[in-house]
Scaffold this motif. Structure first.
Motif, PDB file in Angstrom:
ATOM      1  N   ASP A  48       0.833  -1.197   0.000  1.00  0.00           N
ATOM      2  CA  ASP A  48       0.000   0.000   0.000  1.00  0.00           C
ATOM      3  C   ASP A  48       0.872   1.254   0.000  1.00  0.00           C
ATOM      4  OD1 ASP A  48      -2.526   1.358   0.108  1.00  0.00           O
ATOM      5  OD2 ASP A  48      -2.184   1.709   2.247  1.00  0.00           O
ATOM      6  N   HIS A  49       1.945   1.238   0.779  1.00  0.00           N
ATOM      7  CA  HIS A  49       2.859   2.383   0.819  1.00  0.00           C
ATOM      8  C   HIS A  49       3.552   2.560  -0.538  1.00  0.00           C
ATOM      9  CE1 HIS A  49       4.993   5.531   2.852  1.00  0.00           C
ATOM     10  NE2 HIS A  49       6.170   4.999   2.529  1.00  0.00           N
ATOM     11  N   LEU A  50       3.965   1.470  -1.156  1.00  0.00           N
ATOM     12  CA  LEU A  50       4.584   1.560  -2.479  1.00  0.00           C
ATOM     13  C   LEU A  50       3.616   2.151  -3.502  1.00  0.00           C
ATOM     14  CD1 LEU A  50       6.513  -1.836  -2.569  1.00  0.00           C
ATOM     15  CD2 LEU A  50       7.535   0.463  -2.554  1.00  0.00           C
ATOM     16  N   ARG A  51       2.337   1.810  -3.402  1.00  0.00           N
ATOM     17  CA  ARG A  51       1.343   2.389  -4.326  1.00  0.00           C
ATOM     18  C   ARG A  51       1.297   3.902  -4.177  1.00  0.00           C
ATOM     19  NH1 ARG A  51      -4.160  -1.086  -3.645  1.00  0.00           N
ATOM     20  NH2 ARG A  51      -3.965  -0.147  -1.585  1.00  0.00           N
ATOM     21  N   SER A  52       1.446   4.396  -2.935  1.00  0.00           N
ATOM     22  CA  SER A  52       1.403   5.843  -2.730  1.00  0.00           C
ATOM     23  C   SER A  52       2.701   6.514  -3.178  1.00  0.00           C
ATOM     24  CB  SER A  52       1.099   6.178  -1.268  1.00  0.00           C
ATOM     25  OG  SER A  52       2.197   5.883  -0.434  1.00  0.00           O
ATOM     26  N   LEU A  53       3.828   5.817  -3.068  1.00  0.00           N
ATOM     27  CA  LEU A  53       5.114   6.381  -3.486  1.00  0.00           C
ATOM     28  C   LEU A  53       5.314   6.339  -5.000  1.00  0.00           C
ATOM     29  CD1 LEU A  53       7.537   4.847  -0.832  1.00  0.00           C
ATOM     30  CD2 LEU A  53       6.825   7.245  -1.010  1.00  0.00           C
ATOM     31  N   PHE A  54       4.724   5.344  -5.659  1.00  0.00           N
ATOM     32  CA  PHE A  54       4.928   5.112  -7.095  1.00  0.00           C
ATOM     33  C   PHE A  54       3.588   4.998  -7.811  1.00  0.00           C
ATOM     34  CE2 PHE A  54       8.576   3.292  -4.888  1.00  0.00           C
ATOM     35  CZ  PHE A  54       9.637   3.850  -5.586  1.00  0.00           C
ATOM     36  N   PRO A  55       2.727   6.034  -7.745  1.00  0.00           N
ATOM     37  CA  PRO A  55       1.381   5.878  -8.313  1.00  0.00           C
ATOM     38  C   PRO A  55       1.319   5.567  -9.803  1.00  0.00           C
ATOM     39  CG  PRO A  55       1.806   8.153  -7.682  1.00  0.00           C
ATOM     40  CD  PRO A  55       2.958   7.348  -7.182  1.00  0.00           C
ATOM     41  N   PRO A  56       2.247   6.021 -10.625  1.00  0.00           N
ATOM     42  CA  PRO A  56       2.077   5.661 -12.035  1.00  0.00           C
ATOM     43  C   PRO A  56       2.699   4.320 -12.403  1.00  0.00           C
ATOM     44  CG  PRO A  56       3.881   7.196 -11.826  1.00  0.00           C
ATOM     45  CD  PRO A  56       3.312   6.990 -10.441  1.00  0.00           C
ATOM     46  N   ARG A  57       3.363   3.647 -11.488  1.00  0.00           N
ATOM     47  CA  ARG A  57       4.109   2.432 -11.828  1.00  0.00           C
ATOM     48  C   ARG A  57       3.336   1.170 -11.490  1.00  0.00           C
ATOM     49  NH1 ARG A  57      10.046   3.544 -12.267  1.00  0.00           N
ATOM     50  NH2 ARG A  57      10.318   5.673 -11.579  1.00  0.00           N
ATOM     51  N   ASP A  58       3.552   0.148 -12.324  1.00  0.00           N
ATOM     52  CA  ASP A  58       3.058  -1.183 -12.005  1.00  0.00           C
ATOM     53  C   ASP A  58       3.925  -1.754 -10.889  1.00  0.00           C
ATOM     54  OD1 ASP A  58       0.994  -1.400 -13.819  1.00  0.00           O
ATOM     55  OD2 ASP A  58       2.227  -2.328 -15.362  1.00  0.00           O
ATOM     56  N   ILE A  59       3.294  -2.509 -10.009  1.00  0.00           N
ATOM     57  CA  ILE A  59       4.013  -3.167  -8.921  1.00  0.00           C
ATOM     58  C   ILE A  59       3.755  -4.668  -9.031  1.00  0.00           C
ATOM     59  CG2 ILE A  59       4.301  -3.359  -6.424  1.00  0.00           C
ATOM     60  CD1 ILE A  59       3.148  -0.491  -6.208  1.00  0.00           C
ATOM     61  N   LEU A  60       4.837  -5.413  -9.210  1.00  0.00           N
ATOM     62  CA  LEU A  60       4.767  -6.873  -9.220  1.00  0.00           C
ATOM     63  C   LEU A  60       4.877  -7.348  -7.777  1.00  0.00           C
ATOM     64  CD1 LEU A  60       7.372  -7.580 -12.044  1.00  0.00           C
ATOM     65  CD2 LEU A  60       4.906  -7.208 -12.284  1.00  0.00           C
ATOM     66  N   VAL A  61       4.003  -8.267  -7.368  1.00  0.00           N
ATOM     67  CA  VAL A  61       3.994  -8.719  -5.979  1.00  0.00           C
ATOM     68  C   VAL A  61       4.089 -10.245  -5.936  1.00  0.00           C
ATOM     69  CG1 VAL A  61       2.709  -8.726  -3.816  1.00  0.00           C
ATOM     70  CG2 VAL A  61       2.596  -6.724  -5.310  1.00  0.00           C
ATOM     71  N   PHE A  62       4.996 -10.728  -5.099  1.00  0.00           N
ATOM     72  CA  PHE A  62       5.237 -12.159  -4.938  1.00  0.00           C
ATOM     73  C   PHE A  62       5.084 -12.530  -3.468  1.00  0.00           C
ATOM     74  CE2 PHE A  62       7.392 -10.786  -8.688  1.00  0.00           C
ATOM     75  CZ  PHE A  62       7.298 -11.845  -9.571  1.00  0.00           C
ATOM     76  N   ASP A  63       4.353 -13.606  -3.208  1.00  0.00           N
ATOM     77  CA  ASP A  63       4.258 -14.153  -1.848  1.00  0.00           C
ATOM     78  C   ASP A  63       3.665 -15.558  -1.939  1.00  0.00           C
ATOM     79  OD1 ASP A  63       4.351 -14.470   0.939  1.00  0.00           O
ATOM     80  OD2 ASP A  63       3.627 -12.442   1.291  1.00  0.00           O
ATOM     81  N   MET A  64       3.713 -16.250  -0.830  1.00  0.00           N
ATOM     82  CA  MET A  64       3.169 -17.609  -0.772  1.00  0.00           C
ATOM     83  C   MET A  64       1.649 -17.580  -0.875  1.00  0.00           C
ATOM     84  SD  MET A  64       3.887 -20.751  -0.682  1.00  0.00           S
ATOM     85  CE  MET A  64       5.322 -21.350   0.162  1.00  0.00           C
ATOM     86  N   TRP A  65       1.032 -16.584  -0.273  1.00  0.00           N
ATOM     87  CA  TRP A  65      -0.419 -16.442  -0.287  1.00  0.00           C
ATOM     88  C   TRP A  65      -0.757 -14.974  -0.118  1.00  0.00           C
ATOM     89  CZ3 TRP A  65       1.802 -20.030   3.187  1.00  0.00           C
ATOM     90  CH2 TRP A  65       2.253 -19.450   4.376  1.00  0.00           C
ATOM     91  N   ALA A  66      -2.018 -14.631  -0.342  1.00  0.00           N
ATOM     92  CA  ALA A  66      -2.492 -13.258  -0.190  1.00  0.00           C
ATOM     93  C   ALA A  66      -3.596 -13.249   0.859  1.00  0.00           C
ATOM     94  CB  ALA A  66      -2.999 -12.704  -1.513  1.00  0.00           C
TER      95      ALA A  66
END
Length: 167
Positions: A48-66
């Protein structure tokens, strides 16, 4: 009388350091193109913080589960669930050389439970990185990696955080 550094104090130190480091990284990425990569969705706070810091950028997210509320769940085409040893290589060709900032929040309270992740995950992140990309992590995942130059990360006086510029 000296008081012990409480669990709450350690959490505040960790999150404050992470916020300062990510803000610093956003300044370095300003004016450049490329994706952001979050390795470890956890509770979604950093995403969520990355979305606010980089609003025009795509964010790839990796984890075992969501296990996050719907408002903190990345778009399905940017969310990669499963073991990092499977999901990172599977996505590497599609996003090769496209990531400007990779953030790996992979630590746990018990380092012995991490199965050596800090030793192998850097190699799985490497194919994603654009020249000059910045990597931040709560673990020394880039220590000794060829082409990863250590950088001083601000705000690490009370909690260790690691950074590398990748050639």
């Amino acid at each position: 009388m000296k008081t012990a550094h409480s669990t709450l104090d350690r959490m505040i130190d960790r999150l404050t350091t992470q916020r300062v480091a990510l803000g610093w990284a956003a300044g370095h990425a300003a004016g450049t193109s490329g994706l952001v990569m979050e390795i470890g969705l956890g509770k979604g706070r950093t995403y969520d913080h990355l979305r606010s810091l980089f609003p025009p950028r795509d964010i790839l997210v990796f984890d075992m589960w969501a296990r996050v509320p719907a408002s903190l769940r990345p778009d399905e085409d940017r969310l990669f669930l499963g073991d990092f040893r499977d999901t990172l290589p599977a996505a590497a060709e599609r996003f090769r050389g496209a990531v400007r900032l990779a953030h790996a929040d992979i630590g746990s309270e018990r380092e012995d439970a991490e199965e050596g992740i800090r030793h192998w995950i850097g190699g799985l992140i490497d194919p994603f990185l654009a020249p000059g990309a910045l990597v931040l992590s709560d673990r020394p995942i880039g220590a000794g990696r060829r082409g990863w130059e250590p950088v001083d990360v601000p705000g690490t006086e009370r909690w260790a955080y690691h950074g590398w510029r990748v050639g």
